[in-house]
Structures are given as C-alpha cells and as structure tokens.
Design an enzyme around this catalytic site. Structure first.
Site, PDB file in Angstrom:
ATOM      1  N   HIS A  48       0.881  -1.183   0.000  1.00  0.00           N
ATOM      2  CA  HIS A  48       0.000   0.000   0.000  1.00  0.00           C
ATOM      3  C   HIS A  48       0.916   1.230   0.000  1.00  0.00           C
ATOM      4  O   HIS A  48       1.629   1.456  -0.956  1.00  0.00           O
ATOM      5  CB  HIS A  48      -0.931  -0.115   1.215  1.00  0.00           C
ATOM      6  CG  HIS A  48      -2.079   0.830   1.251  1.00  0.00           C
ATOM      7  ND1 HIS A  48      -2.445   1.617   0.199  1.00  0.00           N
ATOM      8  CD2 HIS A  48      -2.976   1.130   2.247  1.00  0.00           C
ATOM      9  CE1 HIS A  48      -3.499   2.343   0.529  1.00  0.00           C
ATOM     10  NE2 HIS A  48      -3.832   2.072   1.782  1.00  0.00           N
ATOM     11  N   ASP A  98       2.797   5.612  -6.814  1.00  0.00           N
ATOM     12  CA  ASP A  98       4.066   5.503  -6.091  1.00  0.00           C
ATOM     13  C   ASP A  98       5.294   5.419  -6.985  1.00  0.00           C
ATOM     14  O   ASP A  98       6.414   5.469  -6.492  1.00  0.00           O
ATOM     15  CB  ASP A  98       4.039   4.261  -5.192  1.00  0.00           C
ATOM     16  CG  ASP A  98       3.116   4.467  -4.019  1.00  0.00           C
ATOM     17  OD1 ASP A  98       3.149   5.573  -3.473  1.00  0.00           O
ATOM     18  OD2 ASP A  98       2.375   3.546  -3.667  1.00  0.00           O
ATOM     19  N   HIS A 102      -2.330  -1.956  -9.996  1.00  0.00           N
ATOM     20  CA  HIS A 102      -3.262  -1.377  -9.040  1.00  0.00           C
ATOM     21  C   HIS A 102      -4.526  -2.204  -9.046  1.00  0.00           C
ATOM     22  O   HIS A 102      -4.943  -2.678 -10.099  1.00  0.00           O
ATOM     23  CB  HIS A 102      -3.578   0.077  -9.433  1.00  0.00           C
ATOM     24  CG  HIS A 102      -4.153   0.861  -8.317  1.00  0.00           C
ATOM     25  ND1 HIS A 102      -5.486   0.816  -8.006  1.00  0.00           N
ATOM     26  CD2 HIS A 102      -3.569   1.681  -7.416  1.00  0.00           C
ATOM     27  CE1 HIS A 102      -5.692   1.597  -6.968  1.00  0.00           C
ATOM     28  NE2 HIS A 102      -4.554   2.127  -6.578  1.00  0.00           N
TER      29      HIS A 102
HETATM   30  N1  ACO Z   1       4.831  -6.635 -10.879  1.00  0.00           N
HETATM   31  C1  ACO Z   1       4.687  -7.807 -11.531  1.00  0.00           C
HETATM   32  N2  ACO Z   1       3.523  -8.452 -11.678  1.00  0.00           N
HETATM   33  C2  ACO Z   1       2.444  -7.900 -11.106  1.00  0.00           C
HETATM   34  C3  ACO Z   1       2.514  -6.683 -10.407  1.00  0.00           C
HETATM   35  C4  ACO Z   1       3.752  -6.039 -10.310  1.00  0.00           C
HETATM   36  N3  ACO Z   1       3.876  -4.884  -9.671  1.00  0.00           N
HETATM   37  N4  ACO Z   1       1.273  -6.358  -9.950  1.00  0.00           N
HETATM   38  C5  ACO Z   1       0.468  -7.353 -10.343  1.00  0.00           C
HETATM   39  N5  ACO Z   1       1.186  -8.291 -11.050  1.00  0.00           N
HETATM   40  C6  ACO Z   1       0.653  -9.499 -11.697  1.00  0.00           C
HETATM   41  C7  ACO Z   1       0.296 -10.548 -10.659  1.00  0.00           C
HETATM   42  O1  ACO Z   1       1.390 -11.392 -10.388  1.00  0.00           O
HETATM   43  C8  ACO Z   1      -0.842 -11.257 -11.354  1.00  0.00           C
HETATM   44  O2  ACO Z   1      -0.300 -12.090 -12.328  1.00  0.00           O
HETATM   45  P1  ACO Z   1      -0.972 -13.537 -12.643  1.00  0.00           P
HETATM   46  O3  ACO Z   1      -2.324 -13.189 -13.193  1.00  0.00           O
HETATM   47  O4  ACO Z   1      -0.052 -14.181 -13.607  1.00  0.00           O
HETATM   48  O5  ACO Z   1      -1.058 -14.245 -11.321  1.00  0.00           O
HETATM   49  C9  ACO Z   1      -1.576 -10.142 -12.086  1.00  0.00           C
HETATM   50  O6  ACO Z   1      -0.585  -9.130 -12.333  1.00  0.00           O
HETATM   51  C10 ACO Z   1      -2.725  -9.548 -11.308  1.00  0.00           C
HETATM   52  O7  ACO Z   1      -2.224  -9.066 -10.081  1.00  0.00           O
HETATM   53  P2  ACO Z   1      -2.965  -9.161  -8.689  1.00  0.00           P
HETATM   54  O8  ACO Z   1      -1.957  -9.458  -7.629  1.00  0.00           O
HETATM   55  O9  ACO Z   1      -4.156 -10.040  -8.800  1.00  0.00           O
HETATM   56  O10 ACO Z   1      -3.485  -7.700  -8.531  1.00  0.00           O
HETATM   57  P3  ACO Z   1      -4.033  -7.084  -7.194  1.00  0.00           P
HETATM   58  O11 ACO Z   1      -5.145  -6.190  -7.592  1.00  0.00           O
HETATM   59  O12 ACO Z   1      -4.346  -8.112  -6.162  1.00  0.00           O
HETATM   60  O13 ACO Z   1      -2.780  -6.266  -6.639  1.00  0.00           O
HETATM   61  C11 ACO Z   1      -1.267  -4.553  -6.179  1.00  0.00           C
HETATM   62  C12 ACO Z   1      -2.636  -4.912  -6.768  1.00  0.00           C
HETATM   63  C13 ACO Z   1      -1.153  -5.070  -4.744  1.00  0.00           C
HETATM   64  C14 ACO Z   1      -1.123  -3.048  -6.152  1.00  0.00           C
HETATM   65  C15 ACO Z   1      -0.171  -5.192  -7.067  1.00  0.00           C
HETATM   66  O14 ACO Z   1      -0.274  -4.701  -8.380  1.00  0.00           O
HETATM   67  C16 ACO Z   1       1.237  -4.953  -6.530  1.00  0.00           C
HETATM   68  O15 ACO Z   1       1.682  -5.687  -5.656  1.00  0.00           O
HETATM   69  N6  ACO Z   1       1.955  -3.902  -7.039  1.00  0.00           N
HETATM   70  C17 ACO Z   1       3.256  -3.584  -6.537  1.00  0.00           C
HETATM   71  C18 ACO Z   1       3.135  -2.826  -5.225  1.00  0.00           C
HETATM   72  C19 ACO Z   1       2.659  -1.419  -5.430  1.00  0.00           C
HETATM   73  O16 ACO Z   1       3.132  -0.688  -6.282  1.00  0.00           O
HETATM   74  N7  ACO Z   1       1.694  -1.013  -4.566  1.00  0.00           N
HETATM   75  C20 ACO Z   1       1.171   0.341  -4.573  1.00  0.00           C
HETATM   76  C21 ACO Z   1      -0.266   0.347  -5.006  1.00  0.00           C
HETATM   77  S1  ACO Z   1      -0.868   1.995  -5.058  1.00  0.00           S
HETATM   78  C22 ACO Z   1      -1.249   2.335  -3.462  1.00  0.00           C
HETATM   79  O17 ACO Z   1      -1.555   1.514  -2.658  1.00  0.00           O
HETATM   80  C23 ACO Z   1      -1.229   3.710  -3.080  1.00  0.00           C
END
Ligand code: ACO
Length: 446
Positions: free
Chosen positions: A285, A380, A324
């Site tokens: 987050h 971010d 996201h």
């Molecule tokens: N890098 C690589 N792969 C990713 C990333 C990433 N940053 N984010 C998602 N994916 C992939 C997942 O592995 C998944 O792949 P799959 O379908 O092969 O399993 C697919 O994309 C879907 O991702 P989910 O995890 O289902 O997406 P979710 O909505 O649960 O997660 C989140 C969202 C937590 C923000 C995620 O994208 C992440 O961890 N990003 C990196 C951390 C980040 O930047 N967080 C800040 C968010 S903004 C905020 O909170 C203010």
C-alpha cells in the site's frame, strides 16, 4: 463505460425489453427461483440468505476474499473509474484540483462536500493552523524511541497516543467534537511527522510557524536549522502541496477500509487513524514508494533493466510502483506526478535513478506481460524520486503519504459513522476446520 457511473453502476442495455430492476437466481439444488432487487447495479448480499436447501441452514453467502467485488458502503466522497483512469473528489477531477487548488482547500472539500467560500477557507485554515502545536509530553513520548526507529512506526504510535490527551475525542456523535478532532488531526500530523524525522537525526525539534502555508510549515519543521525565519522554496512548497492533493483520498482502499472497520467499533478517531496509518505502512500500500526506490537502486543502471524485467516476468520479484487493484490504465495521479518530478529536478538537479525508472516504464508499457495484465505505473512509481530529490530519506516516504491521506480518512470515517445502515464491521467466514474434537492431555499426544 460512462464516466459518470461508478464501478457498481451500469446503464440499462439499449433496446432492453424488461424494465424490472431485479435479478432472478435459480438454485439448481432445489429448483427454486428467487427474485432479488438490483439497486445501483448491485444486489444486497443479505438477500442471498433466503436461498437454502434446508430451512435450518444459515443461508447462502457470497465468498469474496480481499473484497474484490464487494461494495462495503455507499459513498459520496471519491469516484474512480479504473478502466478510464479517472479520479474525482466530490465530483471535481483530480487534474483540476492539482492545478488550481491547495491541499487545505481540497481537504475542506473532501470533508464538507463542497469547495469553501473565501470566509470558510480562511476560518478552516486558521483553525487547522492553530492546532499544529503538540503537547510537550508528546515530545517526551517521541524521545523514548530508539534513534533508528522508523518514522512511520513513530507516527502510528504518536497518533494513537493523542487519544490519551484528548478525552473529548470519545464523543464521536458530537459534531463539535468531531470538528475539533479533525482540526487537531490534520494540524498535528505534519508536526508529529517532522518531529519523528528530526528525532531520527538527533536534531532539535522545530516548532510550527503559523505564518507559513501548510506545506511550507512542514518544510520549516523538517529542514530549518539556524535561520531565524525559514523561507520555503516556492517550487518545492507547491510541489509538496500538489503531492498532498493527489494523496488526499482514494475511496475504499486498504487503509480507508481499515478506518471504517476500526471506527465502526466507535473507538475515538485517533485510535482509528493510527490503525489506518498502520494499514498504509505495508509495502503493498503506502510503503510501495519506499520499495520503488530500493528496487531502482538494486537495478543500479539502465543496462540492467531488461534483466530485472525478466525476473519480474518469471515471478521472482515484483515491479514495485506498477499495478493497481482498481486502475487498469495509467493512474491519473502518476501522470501529474511525472510532470511535478521534472519541475523539482529542474531546481534540485535530475535524480540519477530517473533514467532507470523511465526505462522500466518504457519496457513495461510495451511488454506483453504487463500489457495483458493491464499493469501501469501507479501513484508511487515517481513520488519516491521526487521525495529523494527534495531531501527526504526513504523512511519518510510513507509518512509523506499519511499526512495528506488523513483528510480522506476522516471523511471516510465520518461518512461511515453517520450512515444509518452501517454497523460494527463483522464479515462472515466459511469454516473448513475440524468438527468437534476432545481435548487430549499432553502426555497422550502423538
Ligand atoms: N509486478 C509484476 N507483476 C504484477 C505486479 C507487479 N507490480 N502487480 C500485479 N502483477 C501481476 C500478478 O502477479 C498477477 O499475475 P498472474 O495473473 O499471472 O497471477 C496479475 O498481475 C494480477 O495481479 P494481482 O496481484 O491479482 O493484482 P491485485 O489487484 O491483487 O494487486 C497490487 C494490486 C497489490 C497493487 C499489485 O499490483 C502490486 O503488488 N503492485 C506492486 C506494489 C505497489 O506498487 N503497490 C502500490 C499500489 S498503489 C497504493 O496503494 C497507493
């Protein structure tokens, strides 16, 4: 999608024959059909409870870990259309607010629902500004932290500690009390954040300067040394104000859901806000901006970006600052932040990590892995670079997120509190554990 509709609202299909706003569900276990009302494109989960095989059963529930498809409240604060990359506070596009408003005005808008008149803004600014000082005992409390304590941990604890100073905060159904705590929370957050930072440096605390703007005073408390009057650089002051506007609210994310959930037990707003800050602290987050910088430093050079992207695609690491839950398009805040970054770099010199970030973005936006999953830069991705150029250490990044988000949290908390439909948050579970077992004395266990 029509941008005036929320994610849970849908338009009636063209040429639709039926005008009944209901959903018919047939339970194939019993052959029975049920008709449940649809409101705002949503059915009430409680309406599923009538679906049973045996009258003694609890009834049907919906299973939705992480609330992927569950509306937990009705809100009038923030609108997001993640597919179109739209973000609005109380109907006002984020781009307009970032260009024309100030953080304090935006905070007023979030909390009151309307932009203030000049008199209202003056009164609001006066009140927030005159609640920036903290009790001297809080300084002693901060002094108790170890020199290398993370400022986010210090901020969480100190905000929670405010509840021990303001007993009137427990009177959550008094509008006057809520207003008072709102001034205090928004006013004192920068002071506590700055004091936490100065504590880690072993530098004397700088008291608030009420002549300065909200971001200007924050810069004063962080960076003033021996000058009698600190004069913030106007470019940095405005850049910080824009970043504060962009971070002020983001509807039902992890920390907003936390303040609503914790606040639903009717605890005081300081304890509920401390819980929200704790939720924000996590690397998925608000901790992500810190992780982005660590990642860019780990990559080290532009040439190493393709290899890093390979590791991301292999599932070994995440590309922090990408992806996201809601935005499946370029995060509108990231677009504005990228512009602000260049303004800050012009003044402070280009951040050497910028080239690595740009290369990550360039490759990711063209790569099938990211395109298919609709992974774009989020808020971010560039904030860390700006904060670093402004002189903030990485540990302060999530704190810089928590300060402006306080207005959004209080708006969400108050909306929850005054919503007659809301009760103490209490999700259900699907129990798949053991049936009754009898206690086995320790000597008889295998
Ligand atoms: N890098 C690589 N792969 C990713 C990333 C990433 N940053 N984010 C998602 N994916 C992939 C997942 O592995 C998944 O792949 P799959 O379908 O092969 O399993 C697919 O994309 C879907 O991702 P989910 O995890 O289902 O997406 P979710 O909505 O649960 O997660 C989140 C969202 C937590 C923000 C995620 O994208 C992440 O961890 N990003 C990196 C951390 C980040 O930047 N967080 C800040 C968010 S903004 C905020 O909170 C203010």
């Amino acid at each position: 999608m029509d941008s005036s509709l929320s994610a849970t609202q849908t338009k009636k299909p063209e040429g639709s024959v039926t005008s009944r706003e209901t959903l018919t569900i047939t339970d194939n276990r019993t052959g029975k059909s049920y008709e449940v009302p649809i409101t705002h494109g949503t059915i009430r989960a409680a309406d599923l409870r009538q679906i049973k095989v045996d009258p003694k059963e609890f009834g049907m529930m919906s299973y939705d870990p992480a609330f992927n498809n569950t509306a937990s409240c009705i809100s009038k604060i923030t609108f997001i259309d993640g597919d179109a990359g739209i973000l609005r506070y109380r109907g006002y596009p984020i781009e307009d607010l970032a260009e024309k408003s100030t953080y304090l005005e935006t905070a007023y808008l979030l909390l009151h629902g309307e932009l203030p008149t000049s008199a209202q803004l003056e009164n609001w600014t006066y009140n927030v500004t005159h609640h920036t000082y903290i009790h001297e005992s809080i300084k002693k409390f901060l002094d108790g932290f170890h020199y290398d304590a993370h400022p986010m941990g210090m901020t969480i604890s100190t905000i929670a500690a405010l509840s021990t100073f303001y007993h009137d905060a427990k009177d959550i159904f008094s509008a006057d009390s809520r207003t008072k705590q709102t001034y205090r929370l928004i006013g004192k957050m920068p002071t506590i954040a700055a004091f936490s930072y100065r504590h880690t440096l072993g530098m004397p605390y700088v008291y608030p300067d009420n002549d300065l703007s909200y971001p200007g005073n924050f810069l004063n408390m962080l960076f003033r040394t021996s000058e009698t009057k600190y004069r913030p650089n106007p470019t940095l002051e405005r850049a910080l104000d824009i970043l504060f506007i962009l971070h002020a609210d983001h509807e039902q994310n992890c920390s907003a859901n936390t303040i609503r959930s914790v606040g639903s037990s009717h605890v005081d707003p300081y304890s509920a806000t401390a819980a929200a800050i704790a939720a924000l602290y996590g690397p998925l987050h608000g901790g992500a901006n810190e992780e982005v910088l660590r990642m860019l430093m780990e990559i080290g050079s532009v040439e190493k970006v393709p290899n890093f992207i390979k590791r991301v695609k292999a599932g070994e690491v995440k590309l922090m600052g990408f992806g996201h839950r809601v935005y499946k398009n370029y995060d509108p805040r990231a677009r504005i932040i990228k512009r602000v970054a260049y303004e800050v770099f012009e003044l402070m010199g280009k951040n050497p990590l910028l080239e690595i970030a740009l290369e990550c973005e360039r490759i990711a936006l063209e790569d099938d892995y990211f395109v298919k999953r609709k992974l774009y830069p989020n808020v971010d991705f560039y904030t860390g670079l700006i904060y670093q150029s402004m002189g903030f250490p990485m540990t302060m990044f999530p704190v810089l997120f928590a300060i402006p988000r306080t207005s959004g949290w209080i708006a969400q908390w108050e909306e929850m509190l005054l919503d007659p439909e809301q009760k103490i948050a209490r999700p259900r579970q699907i129990y798949l554990g053991h049936d009754t077992r009898h206690y086995v004395p320790i000597g008889q266990r295998g």
